[in-house]
Design a protein around this motif. Structure first.
Motif, mmCIF file in Angstrom:
data_model
loop_
_atom_site.group_PDB
_atom_site.id
_atom_site.type_symbol
_atom_site.label_atom_id
_atom_site.label_comp_id
_atom_site.label_asym_id
_atom_site.label_seq_id
_atom_site.Cartn_x
_atom_site.Cartn_y
_atom_site.Cartn_z
ATOM 1 N N GLU A 8 -24.207 40.955 70.396
ATOM 2 C CA GLU A 8 -24.597 42.197 71.081
ATOM 3 C C GLU A 8 -24.421 43.396 70.162
ATOM 4 O OE1 GLU A 8 -23.395 44.664 75.142
ATOM 5 O OE2 GLU A 8 -22.834 42.558 74.889
ATOM 6 N N ALA A 9 -23.264 43.433 69.487
ATOM 7 C CA ALA A 9 -23.020 44.545 68.564
ATOM 8 C C ALA A 9 -23.996 44.500 67.390
ATOM 9 C CB ALA A 9 -21.584 44.478 68.049
ATOM 10 N N GLN A 10 -24.313 43.277 66.942
ATOM 11 C CA GLN A 10 -25.254 43.122 65.833
ATOM 12 C C GLN A 10 -26.640 43.615 66.228
ATOM 13 O OE1 GLN A 10 -25.846 39.035 64.473
ATOM 14 N NE2 GLN A 10 -25.571 39.733 62.387
ATOM 15 N N ALA A 11 -27.065 43.278 67.447
ATOM 16 C CA ALA A 11 -28.377 43.721 67.914
ATOM 17 C C ALA A 11 -28.420 45.236 68.047
ATOM 18 C CB ALA A 11 -28.689 43.056 69.253
ATOM 19 N N LYS A 12 -27.309 45.810 68.494
ATOM 20 C CA LYS A 12 -27.253 47.267 68.645
ATOM 21 C C LYS A 12 -27.359 47.942 67.289
ATOM 22 C CE LYS A 12 -24.323 51.005 70.384
ATOM 23 N NZ LYS A 12 -23.004 51.343 70.960
ATOM 24 N N ARG A 13 -26.637 47.411 66.291
ATOM 25 C CA ARG A 13 -26.706 48.006 64.960
ATOM 26 C C ARG A 13 -28.097 47.888 64.372
ATOM 27 N NH1 ARG A 13 -21.622 45.485 64.389
ATOM 28 N NH2 ARG A 13 -22.563 43.726 63.282
ATOM 29 N N LEU A 14 -28.739 46.739 64.622
ATOM 30 C CA LEU A 14 -30.092 46.539 64.106
ATOM 31 C C LEU A 14 -31.063 47.533 64.735
ATOM 32 C CD1 LEU A 14 -32.114 44.929 62.424
ATOM 33 C CD2 LEU A 14 -32.318 43.317 64.336
ATOM 34 N N ALA A 15 -30.932 47.716 66.060
ATOM 35 C CA ALA A 15 -31.826 48.656 66.750
ATOM 36 C C ALA A 15 -31.607 50.076 66.244
ATOM 37 C CB ALA A 15 -31.580 48.582 68.257
ATOM 38 N N GLU A 16 -30.355 50.436 66.015
ATOM 39 C CA GLU A 16 -30.062 51.786 65.509
ATOM 40 C C GLU A 16 -30.640 51.974 64.115
ATOM 41 O OE1 GLU A 16 -25.816 52.515 67.887
ATOM 42 O OE2 GLU A 16 -25.834 51.918 65.776
ATOM 43 N N ARG A 17 -30.509 50.948 63.289
ATOM 44 C CA ARG A 17 -31.046 51.063 61.923
ATOM 45 C C ARG A 17 -32.566 51.177 61.942
ATOM 46 N NH1 ARG A 17 -29.840 47.878 56.305
ATOM 47 N NH2 ARG A 17 -31.556 48.832 55.188
ATOM 48 N N GLN A 18 -33.206 50.365 62.764
ATOM 49 C CA GLN A 18 -34.667 50.407 62.802
ATOM 50 C C GLN A 18 -35.164 51.739 63.341
ATOM 51 O OE1 GLN A 18 -36.012 46.890 64.861
ATOM 52 N NE2 GLN A 18 -35.867 45.639 63.034
ATOM 53 N N ALA A 19 -34.433 52.315 64.301
ATOM 54 C CA ALA A 19 -34.827 53.628 64.822
ATOM 55 C C ALA A 19 -34.713 54.684 63.732
ATOM 56 C CB ALA A 19 -33.943 53.985 66.010
ATOM 57 N N LEU A 20 -33.651 54.593 62.935
ATOM 58 C CA LEU A 20 -33.468 55.533 61.824
ATOM 59 C C LEU A 20 -34.574 55.360 60.788
ATOM 60 C CD1 LEU A 20 -31.503 57.677 60.717
ATOM 61 C CD2 LEU A 20 -30.305 55.829 59.519
ATOM 62 N N MET A 21 -34.911 54.112 60.490
ATOM 63 C CA MET A 21 -35.958 53.848 59.512
ATOM 64 C C MET A 21 -37.322 54.275 60.055
ATOM 65 S SD MET A 21 -34.563 50.125 58.208
ATOM 66 C CE MET A 21 -35.635 49.894 56.790
ATOM 67 N N ASP A 22 -37.554 54.079 61.350
ATOM 68 C CA ASP A 22 -38.819 54.528 61.958
ATOM 69 C C ASP A 22 -38.994 56.032 61.766
ATOM 70 O OD1 ASP A 22 -39.507 52.020 62.809
ATOM 71 O OD2 ASP A 22 -38.782 52.284 64.866
ATOM 72 N N ALA A 23 -37.924 56.776 62.032
ATOM 73 C CA ALA A 23 -37.996 58.236 61.876
ATOM 74 C C ALA A 23 -38.247 58.612 60.417
ATOM 75 C CB ALA A 23 -36.701 58.866 62.376
ATOM 76 N N GLY A 24 -37.598 57.882 59.494
ATOM 77 C CA GLY A 24 -37.796 58.159 58.077
ATOM 78 C C GLY A 24 -39.210 57.859 57.622
ATOM 79 N N ILE A 25 -39.780 56.762 58.093
ATOM 80 C CA ILE A 25 -41.160 56.418 57.745
ATOM 81 C C ILE A 25 -42.128 57.452 58.306
ATOM 82 C CG2 ILE A 25 -42.993 54.769 58.241
ATOM 83 C CD1 ILE A 25 -41.241 53.713 56.092
ATOM 84 N N ALA A 26 -41.885 57.916 59.534
ATOM 85 C CA ALA A 26 -42.758 58.928 60.136
ATOM 86 C C ALA A 26 -42.701 60.225 59.328
ATOM 87 C CB ALA A 26 -42.345 59.173 61.582
ATOM 88 N N ASP A 27 -41.511 60.614 58.907
ATOM 89 C CA ASP A 27 -41.350 61.822 58.086
ATOM 90 C C ASP A 27 -42.053 61.658 56.742
ATOM 91 O OD1 ASP A 27 -39.943 64.431 57.417
ATOM 92 O OD2 ASP A 27 -39.151 63.116 55.846
ATOM 93 N N PHE A 28 -41.945 60.455 56.155
ATOM 94 C CA PHE A 28 -42.587 60.190 54.867
ATOM 95 C C PHE A 28 -44.111 60.227 55.011
ATOM 96 C CE2 PHE A 28 -43.710 57.046 51.403
ATOM 97 C CZ PHE A 28 -43.395 57.908 50.359
ATOM 98 N N ALA A 29 -44.628 59.727 56.122
ATOM 99 C CA ALA A 29 -46.080 59.756 56.354
ATOM 100 C C ALA A 29 -46.581 61.196 56.447
ATOM 101 C CB ALA A 29 -46.421 58.986 57.621
ATOM 102 N N ARG A 30 -45.800 62.056 57.084
ATOM 103 C CA ARG A 30 -46.196 63.475 57.163
ATOM 104 C C ARG A 30 -46.185 64.107 55.769
ATOM 105 N NH1 ARG A 30 -43.125 63.128 61.968
ATOM 106 N NH2 ARG A 30 -41.215 63.728 60.898
ATOM 107 N N TRP A 31 -45.193 63.741 54.961
ATOM 108 C CA TRP A 31 -45.145 64.283 53.594
ATOM 109 C C TRP A 31 -46.349 63.805 52.782
ATOM 110 C CZ3 TRP A 31 -44.515 61.765 48.795
ATOM 111 C CH2 TRP A 31 -44.263 62.611 47.717
ATOM 112 N N LEU A 32 -46.723 62.542 52.954
ATOM 113 C CA LEU A 32 -47.889 62.019 52.248
ATOM 114 C C LEU A 32 -49.165 62.746 52.679
ATOM 115 C CD1 LEU A 32 -47.235 58.154 52.244
ATOM 116 C CD2 LEU A 32 -47.407 59.638 50.248
#
Length: 432
Positions: free
Chosen positions: A127-151
């Motif tokens: 459960e804790a592992q799944a939570k950490r994975l979801a948090e990381r993917q959400a952070l990476m999603d936001a980073g990819i969206a920001d990078f797409a705007r920069w591109l």
């Protein structure tokens, strides 16, 4: 933990220039919110930008973190803070740890705990592992969206405008990518900052990579539709590392493995060693070794050596990264690297590899019967009169070894050029 001496701080410096820069900053003026406890020393250093750099140092198990763009490790800010602390001029003991230092220490402790669990075989909390994975993917999603705007802004304003930007403009983008746990993309952006000023074909180069980056943002968004192999390539491109513990027991491909060639690089912050191997069935893999500045890389394997060892491959499209899973023993030396190909066939191989994984930077190729030409920075000419430019080539050594005669050359095909790693001369595999 006792206070460090100035001598210990000096010994931690990566080079003389970093220490000299640190001495200039080792005065209270630029520093604020500094403090220390038994484990950490922290502080904020006002640079040329609006936001001061956040500096944290673990003084028990020495480790350093700074939000500045320096590739030195530790950077001048960490060294300056330690000098001030060693002299008792700043970072006095504090009951309350700064948030940024506490967060960094917590992340380190979490990684250490996870590492210990893997070593001991303790099952992770799903459960804790799944939570950490979801948090990381959400952070990476936001980073990819920001990078797409920069591109999008990069293309809208034009590539010429990008070339006039200072290094800090690129590094700001890279820093945001690091904060979003996308270090692979961050390193590509940092590298591009230098290449747009150093390459004559900078516009074509930037356009090519901007296209790749854009495709990567789209692939990330569609990751649920990708195959396991395709998603593994995407993860590697953005810098989502696969733990060696997750690979170690997956397979044990037996040898003998032939060492085709190896290459070392050093960007000033991280050293990398790539060792290309070919198995008995023709499978080609690459062993990657890394070391920080001042640390030693793994002992390189001799080109042409036959290794009695088993390897396991990381997920992804071929040629895959691999790791040794048993002790390495030598079985002697090969007198050749086997049958090679023409330049046209090598380019076809690279084309097929890029079709499988557009983020792939280089392709290992073995060219048969090519002649070294000294023009410009060196060229290869095959029997069909096709030519290929060389890169990072020790031209004098190659010409001396081959004497103008056709030889087999193994190397890395990268950006339309070949980096030669080994040549076969008189029934011997030689590193030029």
């Amino acid at each position: 933990m006792g206070r460090w001496s100035e001598e210990r701080v000096i010994n931690a410096a990566p080079d003389e220039s970093s220490l000299a820069a640190a001495r200039k900053l080792a005065r209270p003026g630029p520093w604020s919110d500094s403090g220390s406890n038994d484990v950490l020393v922290w502080g904020k250093c006002q640079g040329s930008g609006k936001t001061p750099y956040q500096v944290s140092v673990d003084i028990v198990a020495p480790a350093y973190r700074c939000s500045c763009p320096s590739r030195k490790f530790p950077c001048k800010h960490a060294l300056a803070l330690l000098l001030l602390w060693a002299r008792g001029e700043a970072a006095e003991a504090s009951a309350e740890t700064a948030d940024f230092a506490q967060e960094w220490a917590g992340q380190r402790a979490e990684r250490a705990t996870a590492k210990d669990r893997r070593k001991s075989g303790e099952a992770s909390d799903p459960e804790a592992q799944a939570k950490r994975l979801a948090e990381r993917q959400a952070l990476m999603d936001a980073g990819i969206a920001d990078f797409a705007r920069w591109l999008t802004d990069l293309i809208r304003t034009g590539l010429a405008a990008a070339r006039s930007q200072p290094y800090s403009w690129w590094d700001g983008v890279a820093a945001r990518l690091v904060d979003s746990q996308l270090p692979g993309l961050a390193e590509q952006v940092r590298t591009m900052a230098s290449e747009v000023h150093g390459r004559t074909d900078w516009a074509d180069h930037l356009l090519l990579h901007a296209g790749r980056w854009w495709a990567l943002t789209k692939a990330w968004a569609a990751r649920d539709t990708l195959s396991a192999e395709e998603f593994a390539d995407v993860k590697a491109a953005v810098g989502w590392a696969t733990a060696s513990a997750d690979v170690n027991d997956t397979e044990a491909l037996p040898g003998p493995w032939l060492v085709l060639g190896a290459h070392r690089s050093d960007d000033g912050r991280l050293q990398q060693q790539r060792t290309w191997l070919r198995g008995p069935d023709g499978t080609v893999v690459v062993i990657l070794d890394f070391a920080g500045q001042g640390q030693g890389l793994a002992t390189p394997q001799l080109a042409g050596a036959l290794l009695d060892v088993t390897v396991a491959r990381y997920p992804g499209s071929p040629p895959q990264r691999a790791m040794f899973t048993s002790a390495v023993a030598s079985q002697g030396l090969a007198t050749s690297l086997g049958p090679g190909c023409t330049i046209a066939q090598a380019l076809e191989q690279q084309s097929a590899a890029v079709a499988r994984s557009p983020w792939r930077d280089r392709q290992p190729v073995l060219l048969a019967g090519v002649t070294i030409l000294p023009e410009d920075h060196g060229w290869l000419l095959d029997g069909n009169d096709n030519a290929l430019p060389l890169m990072d080539a020790p031209l004098d050594s190659l010409l001396a070894l081959t004497g103008g005669h056709p030889v087999d050359v193994f190397g890395e095909l990268e950006d339309g050029r070949l980096r030669p790693l080994t040549v076969v001369v008189d029934d011997a595999v030689v590193t030029p």
